[in-house]
Design a protein around this motif. Structure first.
Motif, short mmCIF file in Angstrom:
data_model
loop_
_atom_site.label_atom_id
_atom_site.label_comp_id
_atom_site.label_asym_id
_atom_site.label_seq_id
_atom_site.Cartn_x
_atom_site.Cartn_y
_atom_site.Cartn_z
N VAL A 13 0.86 -1.18 0.00
CA VAL A 13 0.00 0.00 0.00
C VAL A 13 0.89 1.23 0.00
CG1 VAL A 13 -1.59 1.39 1.41
CG2 VAL A 13 -1.96 -1.08 1.16
N TYR A 14 0.61 2.17 -0.89
CA TYR A 14 1.31 3.46 -0.87
C TYR A 14 0.46 4.50 -1.58
CZ TYR A 14 3.06 1.87 -5.53
OH TYR A 14 3.18 1.39 -6.81
N SER A 15 0.88 5.73 -1.49
CA SER A 15 0.18 6.77 -2.24
C SER A 15 1.13 7.40 -3.24
CB SER A 15 -0.42 7.82 -1.30
OG SER A 15 0.58 8.68 -0.82
N THR A 16 0.53 8.04 -4.24
CA THR A 16 1.32 8.74 -5.27
C THR A 16 0.79 10.16 -5.40
OG1 THR A 16 -0.17 7.96 -7.02
CG2 THR A 16 1.83 6.67 -6.62
N PRO A 17 1.64 11.11 -5.76
CA PRO A 17 1.17 12.48 -5.97
C PRO A 17 0.55 12.64 -7.36
CG PRO A 17 3.52 12.37 -6.36
CD PRO A 17 3.09 10.98 -5.95
N ASN A 18 -0.23 13.69 -7.50
CA ASN A 18 -0.79 14.07 -8.81
C ASN A 18 -1.57 12.91 -9.40
OD1 ASN A 18 0.51 16.59 -8.51
ND2 ASN A 18 2.42 15.62 -9.10
N GLN A 19 -1.31 12.56 -10.67
CA GLN A 19 -1.99 11.42 -11.28
C GLN A 19 -1.06 10.22 -11.44
OE1 GLN A 19 -5.09 10.96 -11.78
NE2 GLN A 19 -5.95 13.01 -11.67
N ASP A 20 0.09 10.23 -10.81
CA ASP A 20 1.06 9.16 -11.07
C ASP A 20 0.45 7.78 -10.79
OD1 ASP A 20 2.86 11.05 -11.80
OD2 ASP A 20 4.24 10.73 -10.13
N ASN A 21 0.61 6.90 -11.76
CA ASN A 21 0.05 5.55 -11.67
C ASN A 21 1.17 4.57 -11.28
OD1 ASN A 21 -0.62 2.77 -12.95
ND2 ASN A 21 -2.57 3.86 -12.96
N PRO A 22 0.85 3.54 -10.49
CA PRO A 22 1.87 2.55 -10.10
C PRO A 22 2.61 1.91 -11.28
CG PRO A 22 -0.08 2.28 -8.75
CD PRO A 22 -0.44 3.29 -9.82
N ILE A 23 2.01 1.93 -12.46
CA ILE A 23 2.70 1.39 -13.65
C ILE A 23 4.04 2.09 -13.83
CG2 ILE A 23 2.60 1.29 -16.19
CD1 ILE A 23 -0.45 1.00 -15.94
N LEU A 24 4.11 3.38 -13.45
CA LEU A 24 5.36 4.13 -13.59
C LEU A 24 6.46 3.55 -12.71
CD1 LEU A 24 3.82 7.73 -13.54
CD2 LEU A 24 4.90 6.63 -15.51
N LEU A 25 6.06 2.84 -11.65
CA LEU A 25 7.02 2.22 -10.72
C LEU A 25 7.21 0.74 -11.02
CD1 LEU A 25 5.53 3.90 -7.50
CD2 LEU A 25 7.59 4.61 -8.73
N GLY A 26 6.56 0.27 -12.06
CA GLY A 26 6.66 -1.15 -12.42
C GLY A 26 5.71 -2.04 -11.64
N ASP A 27 4.76 -1.43 -10.91
CA ASP A 27 3.81 -2.19 -10.09
C ASP A 27 2.44 -2.27 -10.78
OD1 ASP A 27 5.84 -2.35 -8.21
OD2 ASP A 27 5.10 -0.63 -7.05
N THR A 28 1.60 -3.18 -10.29
CA THR A 28 0.27 -3.38 -10.87
C THR A 28 -0.81 -2.92 -9.89
OG1 THR A 28 1.09 -5.31 -12.05
CG2 THR A 28 -1.31 -5.11 -11.84
N PRO A 29 -1.60 -1.92 -10.25
CA PRO A 29 -2.64 -1.46 -9.33
C PRO A 29 -3.79 -2.46 -9.20
CG PRO A 29 -2.72 -0.21 -11.38
CD PRO A 29 -1.53 -1.11 -11.48
N LEU A 30 -4.24 -2.68 -7.96
CA LEU A 30 -5.35 -3.59 -7.69
C LEU A 30 -6.57 -2.84 -7.16
CD1 LEU A 30 -3.26 -6.26 -5.74
CD2 LEU A 30 -3.78 -6.25 -8.19
N LEU A 31 -6.30 -1.81 -6.36
CA LEU A 31 -7.35 -0.96 -5.79
C LEU A 31 -6.76 0.44 -5.69
CD1 LEU A 31 -10.11 -0.64 -4.28
CD2 LEU A 31 -8.88 -1.20 -2.17
N GLY A 32 -7.54 1.43 -6.01
CA GLY A 32 -7.04 2.80 -5.91
C GLY A 32 -8.15 3.75 -5.54
N VAL A 33 -7.79 4.79 -4.80
CA VAL A 33 -8.79 5.80 -4.47
C VAL A 33 -8.24 7.18 -4.83
CG1 VAL A 33 -8.11 5.98 -2.02
CG2 VAL A 33 -10.41 6.67 -2.74
N ASP A 34 -9.08 7.91 -5.51
CA ASP A 34 -8.77 9.26 -5.98
C ASP A 34 -8.99 10.22 -4.81
OD1 ASP A 34 -8.74 11.71 -7.33
OD2 ASP A 34 -10.04 11.03 -8.96
N VAL A 35 -7.93 10.92 -4.37
CA VAL A 35 -8.13 11.90 -3.30
C VAL A 35 -7.88 13.33 -3.79
CG1 VAL A 35 -7.85 10.34 -1.34
CG2 VAL A 35 -5.83 11.45 -2.29
N TRP A 36 -8.03 13.54 -5.10
CA TRP A 36 -8.13 14.91 -5.58
C TRP A 36 -9.43 15.49 -5.04
CZ3 TRP A 36 -5.68 17.39 -10.22
CH2 TRP A 36 -4.47 16.76 -10.56
N GLU A 37 -9.44 16.77 -4.74
CA GLU A 37 -10.67 17.37 -4.20
C GLU A 37 -11.84 17.23 -5.18
OE1 GLU A 37 -9.78 21.33 -2.86
OE2 GLU A 37 -9.08 20.59 -0.92
N HIS A 38 -11.56 17.17 -6.49
CA HIS A 38 -12.66 17.04 -7.44
C HIS A 38 -13.44 15.74 -7.24
CE1 HIS A 38 -9.65 15.09 -10.50
NE2 HIS A 38 -10.43 14.14 -10.06
N ALA A 39 -12.83 14.77 -6.55
CA ALA A 39 -13.49 13.47 -6.32
C ALA A 39 -14.50 13.53 -5.18
CB ALA A 39 -12.45 12.39 -6.03
#
Ligand SMILES: [Fe+2]
Length: 202
Positions: free
Chosen positions: A141-167
Motif C-alpha cells: 500500500v502506498y500513495s502517489t502524488p498528482n496522477q502518477d500511476n503505479p505502472i510508472l514504478l513497475g507495479d500493478t494497481p489492484l485498488l485505488g482511491v482518488d483523493v483529488w478534491e474534485h473526487a
C-alpha cells in the motif's frame, strides 16, 4: 490514441456514498479532459498510436517536450478508467480467498482498511492511494502524488482511491475522511480479486 471507457453504471448509482453531481463532473469533465489532452499531445507524432497504458510503459522513450504532459494525462486517463471499474453499486464483501491474501500481507482485513484509508488521508494535496502487486511479487500500500500511476514504478494497481478534491468536494467539502469511509462502501471487491489473480498469474 486512447478511447474513453463508458461509465459502467448511472451517475447516481453510487448514491448516497458518491453523489450523482460529483460522478457526472468527474466522468465528463475531468476524465474526458485527461483523455482529450493525452490524445492531443501525441497526435501527429510517431507515438500517436499508443494507448495511455502503452505510453506510460514507454514514457522514457518519449521526447522530453511532451513527456511531462503525457505522464500526467495518460496517468489521469488510466487512473480514472480503473477507478470506475473498482467501484460498484452492489454492496460487496471480499471473498474468503481475498480476505486471506490481505490478512497474510497486512495482518487482517481491518488492518488493511486502516492502512489503506490512512495512507489516502495523509496524502498531502492531490493524489491517489493504492493497493498494488509489486514488481517484487508482494502486496503493498502506498500513495502517489498528482496522477502518477503505479505502472510508472513497475507495479500493478489492484485498488485505488482518488483523493483529488474534485473526487469529493461537492458532497464532502474538506471531510476527506468521510469520503474515504463512503468509498469503502462501494468497492468492487470482485474486480480487486480478478486483478490480483491476474497479477499473480493464476
Ligand atoms: Fe479524479
Amino acid at each position: 490514441m486512447e478511447t474513453p471507457v463508458e461509465l459502467p453504471y448511472a451517475y447516481d448509482a453510487l448514491e448516497p456514498h458518491i453523489d450523482a453531481a460529483t460522478m457526472q463532473v468527474h466522468y465528463e469533465k475531468h476524465y474526458h479532459g485527461y483523455v482529450n489532452t493525452f490524445n492531443r499531445t501525441i497526435q501527429g507524432t510517431p507515438w500517436e498510436a499508443l494507448t495511455a497504458v502503452e505510453a506510460l510503459k514507454r514514457l522514457a522513450e518519449l521526447p522530453e517536450q511532451i513527456r511531462e504532459t503525457v505522464r500526467n494525462h495518460a496517468s489521469g486517463s488510466v487512473n480514472h478508467a480503473f477507478f470506475w471499474q473498482i467501484l460498484s453499486p452492489q454492496p460487496q464483501e471480499p471473498s474468503d480467498w481475498l480476505r486471506n491474501a490481505l490478512s497474510q500481507a497486512f495482518g487482517s482485513l481491518d488492518a488493511f482498511k486502516d492502512l489503506f484509508l490512512s495512507t489516502a488521508l495523509k496524502r498531502f494535496g492531490s493524489g491517489w492511494a493504492w493497493l498494488v502487486w509489486t514488481k517484487n511479487a508482494e502486496l503493498a500500500v502506498y500513495s502517489t502524488p498528482n496522477q502518477d500511476n503505479p505502472i510508472l514504478l513497475g507495479d500493478t494497481p489492484l485498488l485505488g482511491v482518488d483523493v483529488w478534491e474534485h473526487a469529493y468536494y461537492l458532497k464532502y467539502q474538506n471531510r476527506r475522511k468521510d469520503y474515504l469511509e463512503a468509498f469503502w462502501q462501494v468497492i468492487n471487491w470482485r474486480e480487486v480479486e480478478k486483478r490480483l489473480r491476474e497479477a499473480r498469474g493464476e
